[in-house]
Design a protein around this motif. Structure first.
Motif, PDB file in Angstrom:
ATOM      1  N   LEU A 288      78.467 -61.993  11.543  1.00 41.60           N
ATOM      2  CA  LEU A 288      77.747 -63.214  11.196  1.00 41.60           C
ATOM      3  C   LEU A 288      78.732 -64.349  10.925  1.00 41.60           C
ATOM      4  O   LEU A 288      79.933 -64.126  10.671  1.00 41.60           O
ATOM      5  CB  LEU A 288      76.869 -62.991   9.956  1.00 41.60           C
ATOM      6  N   GLY A 289      78.203 -65.567  10.987  1.00 38.30           N
ATOM      7  CA  GLY A 289      78.999 -66.724  10.631  1.00 38.30           C
ATOM      8  C   GLY A 289      78.938 -67.010   9.143  1.00 38.30           C
ATOM      9  O   GLY A 289      78.191 -66.383   8.374  1.00 38.30           O
ATOM     10  N   ALA A 290      79.723 -68.022   8.714  1.00 43.95           N
ATOM     11  CA  ALA A 290      79.799 -68.326   7.276  1.00 43.95           C
ATOM     12  C   ALA A 290      78.506 -68.920   6.755  1.00 43.95           C
ATOM     13  O   ALA A 290      78.211 -68.800   5.558  1.00 43.95           O
ATOM     14  CB  ALA A 290      80.970 -69.272   7.012  1.00 43.95           C
ATOM     15  N   ASN A 291      77.689 -69.572   7.598  1.00 39.62           N
ATOM     16  CA  ASN A 291      76.462 -70.225   7.156  1.00 39.62           C
ATOM     17  C   ASN A 291      75.224 -69.378   7.440  1.00 39.62           C
ATOM     18  O   ASN A 291      74.122 -69.921   7.618  1.00 39.62           O
ATOM     19  CB  ASN A 291      76.324 -71.591   7.835  1.00 39.62           C
ATOM     20  N   ALA A 292      75.384 -68.099   7.512  1.00 38.86           N
ATOM     21  CA  ALA A 292      74.245 -67.238   7.831  1.00 38.86           C
ATOM     22  C   ALA A 292      73.233 -67.259   6.688  1.00 38.86           C
ATOM     23  O   ALA A 292      73.587 -67.207   5.502  1.00 38.86           O
ATOM     24  CB  ALA A 292      74.712 -65.817   8.084  1.00 38.86           C
ATOM     25  N   SER A 293      71.968 -67.322   7.049  1.00 39.51           N
ATOM     26  CA  SER A 293      70.886 -67.313   6.067  1.00 39.51           C
ATOM     27  C   SER A 293      70.516 -65.881   5.692  1.00 39.51           C
ATOM     28  O   SER A 293      70.980 -64.908   6.305  1.00 39.51           O
ATOM     29  CB  SER A 293      69.661 -68.043   6.627  1.00 39.51           C
ATOM     30  N   ARG A 294      69.635 -65.770   4.690  1.00 38.34           N
ATOM     31  CA  ARG A 294      69.193 -64.441   4.274  1.00 38.34           C
ATOM     32  C   ARG A 294      68.455 -63.729   5.408  1.00 38.34           C
ATOM     33  O   ARG A 294      68.603 -62.513   5.606  1.00 38.34           O
ATOM     34  CB  ARG A 294      68.293 -64.568   3.033  1.00 38.34           C
ATOM     35  N   GLN A 295      67.667 -64.490   6.161  1.00 38.91           N
ATOM     36  CA  GLN A 295      66.930 -63.873   7.267  1.00 38.91           C
ATOM     37  C   GLN A 295      67.889 -63.353   8.336  1.00 38.91           C
ATOM     38  O   GLN A 295      67.706 -62.257   8.888  1.00 38.91           O
ATOM     39  CB  GLN A 295      65.948 -64.896   7.877  1.00 38.91           C
ATOM     40  N   GLU A 296      68.923 -64.130   8.640  1.00 41.42           N
ATOM     41  CA  GLU A 296      69.921 -63.686   9.639  1.00 41.42           C
ATOM     42  C   GLU A 296      70.680 -62.457   9.138  1.00 41.42           C
ATOM     43  O   GLU A 296      71.010 -61.559   9.916  1.00 41.42           O
ATOM     44  CB  GLU A 296      70.895 -64.818   9.935  1.00 41.42           C
ATOM     45  N   ILE A 297      70.949 -62.434   7.810  1.00 43.74           N
ATOM     46  CA  ILE A 297      71.649 -61.264   7.259  1.00 43.74           C
ATOM     47  C   ILE A 297      70.788 -60.015   7.395  1.00 43.74           C
ATOM     48  O   ILE A 297      71.267 -58.931   7.777  1.00 43.74           O
ATOM     49  CB  ILE A 297      72.027 -61.522   5.789  1.00 43.74           C
ATOM     50  N   LYS A 298      69.485 -60.123   7.123  1.00 43.35           N
ATOM     51  CA  LYS A 298      68.590 -58.973   7.235  1.00 43.35           C
ATOM     52  C   LYS A 298      68.489 -58.486   8.685  1.00 43.35           C
ATOM     53  O   LYS A 298      68.532 -57.287   8.961  1.00 43.35           O
ATOM     54  CB  LYS A 298      67.212 -59.351   6.703  1.00 43.35           C
ATOM     55  N   LEU A 299      68.361 -59.461   9.610  1.00 38.71           N
ATOM     56  CA  LEU A 299      68.247 -59.067  11.021  1.00 38.71           C
ATOM     57  C   LEU A 299      69.523 -58.381  11.514  1.00 38.71           C
ATOM     58  O   LEU A 299      69.479 -57.374  12.242  1.00 38.71           O
ATOM     59  CB  LEU A 299      67.934 -60.296  11.878  1.00 38.71           C
ATOM     60  N   ALA A 300      70.676 -58.939  11.106  1.00 38.47           N
ATOM     61  CA  ALA A 300      71.948 -58.333  11.522  1.00 38.47           C
ATOM     62  C   ALA A 300      72.107 -56.936  10.942  1.00 38.47           C
ATOM     63  O   ALA A 300      72.590 -56.006  11.605  1.00 38.47           O
ATOM     64  CB  ALA A 300      73.109 -59.226  11.111  1.00 38.47           C
ATOM     65  N   TYR A 301      71.683 -56.773   9.680  1.00 38.23           N
ATOM     66  CA  TYR A 301      71.791 -55.447   9.059  1.00 38.23           C
ATOM     67  C   TYR A 301      70.913 -54.420   9.777  1.00 38.23           C
ATOM     68  O   TYR A 301      71.343 -53.296  10.047  1.00 38.23           O
ATOM     69  CB  TYR A 301      71.407 -55.557   7.583  1.00 38.23           C
ATOM     70  N   ARG A 302      69.679 -54.803  10.073  1.00 39.71           N
ATOM     71  CA  ARG A 302      68.779 -53.864  10.753  1.00 39.71           C
ATOM     72  C   ARG A 302      69.334 -53.487  12.138  1.00 39.71           C
ATOM     73  O   ARG A 302      69.286 -52.326  12.548  1.00 39.71           O
ATOM     74  CB  ARG A 302      67.404 -54.486  10.887  1.00 39.71           C
ATOM     75  N   ARG A 303      69.844 -54.518  12.821  1.00 36.61           N
ATOM     76  CA  ARG A 303      70.356 -54.233  14.178  1.00 36.61           C
ATOM     77  C   ARG A 303      71.565 -53.298  14.134  1.00 36.61           C
ATOM     78  O   ARG A 303      71.624 -52.300  14.862  1.00 36.61           O
ATOM     79  CB  ARG A 303      70.732 -55.552  14.845  1.00 36.61           C
TER      80      ARG A 303
END
Length: 342
Positions: A288-303
């Motif tokens: 992820l990038g430095a400005n990742a949102s909570r939603q992006e963090i959740k999606l990246a974790y699931r993936r």
């Protein structure tokens, strides 16, 4: 200098290093010349035996001696065999039986020749019958008596008496005399027909064997072709998997470079507070990038959790499962940390 006054076999015998082997080879040629049907395999068998006796170049001379009915040479070979005999020569007699019965039948002449050679080789009749059964699987019956009248007349008994009763005039004597002649012609005709049928049978057998050999060769070629095709398909699959793996690694490397570039750009902004080292490591772990949102963090974790979960590697090596478990644990720790600072 030895050929003056000598026959070709006598000259060969004088110059031979082993007279017994030369005599045995001549007697085998005698059997070959008295076969009902001669096969190409018989000639090759003689050539092999002649090569073992160092007489391959002299084989034509020996065959010429027996085909021209030179009984003096046969008698000389028999005398040499008797004088050189130290013990029963069953090996030589076995070669004679193999050569005489190679076409599946034993001619009458070779029947008597085998018994004559057995007597020369000090082999008893019982031993000869046992050897014949061992080689051919058949019983060696008593040979037909050539001196008996039934051998030269047809099977129709009483032909002469019937002809004399029907024609009592003077011509009956001539017809009665002609009966054995007609019977002899019938025997010769039947013999020629049997030989012709035997040759046809041998030809059919050779054609069948050649056909079977061709079919076996075709089956071998088909199996080899199928194996080559299977190997080509396996190689194509391997190359495709290798290409997909390289492509995935390249895409992952490009994404990492992009994220690293974004991080550096954000780090040089004056109004941007640089994240801590642990947060940067967690972002890198989740790609992820430095400005990742909570939603992006959740999606990246699931993936990433779905991709690197240890259960997906069940059945593989223990080392591979261990690596997957460690990667999954790092992903889980990075997710927990980022959710605390998001």
């Amino acid at each position: 200098m030895f050929s003056n006054g000598f026959s070709s076999f006598e000259s060969l015998l004088v110059k031979s290093a082993n007279q017994r082997e030369s005599a045995e080879l001549l007697l085998l040629c005698w059997i070959y010349a008295n076969k009902t049907v001669t096969l190409r395999e018989d000639r090759r068998y003689l050539e092999r035996l002649a090569g073992l006796a160092r007489h391959r170049e002299d084989l034509d001379i020996l065959l010429s001696a027996v085909t021209q009915s030179r009984l003096d040479d046969v008698q000389l070979a028999a005398e040499v065999l008797v004088k050189a005999q130290a013990e029963p020569a069953k090996a030589f007699l076995r070669e004679a039986v193999v050569l005489a019965t190679s076409d599946g039948a034993l001619s009458l002449r070779n029947h008597h020749i085998l018994r004559f050679l057995a007597d020369l080789s000090c082999v008893s009749p019982d031993s000869l019958r046992a050897l014949y059964r061992e080689v051919t699987g058949r019983t060696l019956a008593a040979p037909e008596d050539l001196s008996h009248r039934s051998h030269w007349q047809s099977a129709e008994a009483g032909f002469d008496a019937a002809s004399a009763a029907e024609q009592p005039y003077a011509g009956a004597t001539r017809q009665t005399t002609a009966a054995p002649r007609a019977s002899w012609r019938a025997r010769v005709r039947r013999l020629a027909e049997s030989q012709w049928h035997e040759r046809r049978r041998q030809q059919r057998l050779r054609r069948q064997q050649a056909q079977q050999a061709r079919e076996r060769e075709q089956r071998r070629e088909a199996a080899a072709k199928a194996e080559r095709e299977q190997r080509a398909r396996a190689e194509a699959r391997r190359r495709a998997e290798e290409e997909a793996r390289r492509k995935g690694e390249e895409e992952a490397r490009q994404r990492w470079h992009q994220q690293e570039q974004q991080r550096r750009e954000q780090a040089h902004r004056p109004d941007h507070a640089a994240p801590s080292y642990r947060v940067r490591r967690a972002l890198i772990e989740l790609e992820l990038g430095a400005n990742a949102s909570r939603q992006e963090i959740k999606l990246a974790y699931r993936r990433l959790a779905q991709r690197h979960h240890p259960d997906r590697f069940h059945g593989q090596s223990e080392w591979r499962v261990t690596l997957a478990s460690q990667r999954f644990q790092r992903i889980k720790s990075a997710y927990d940390l980022l959710m605390q600072h998001a």
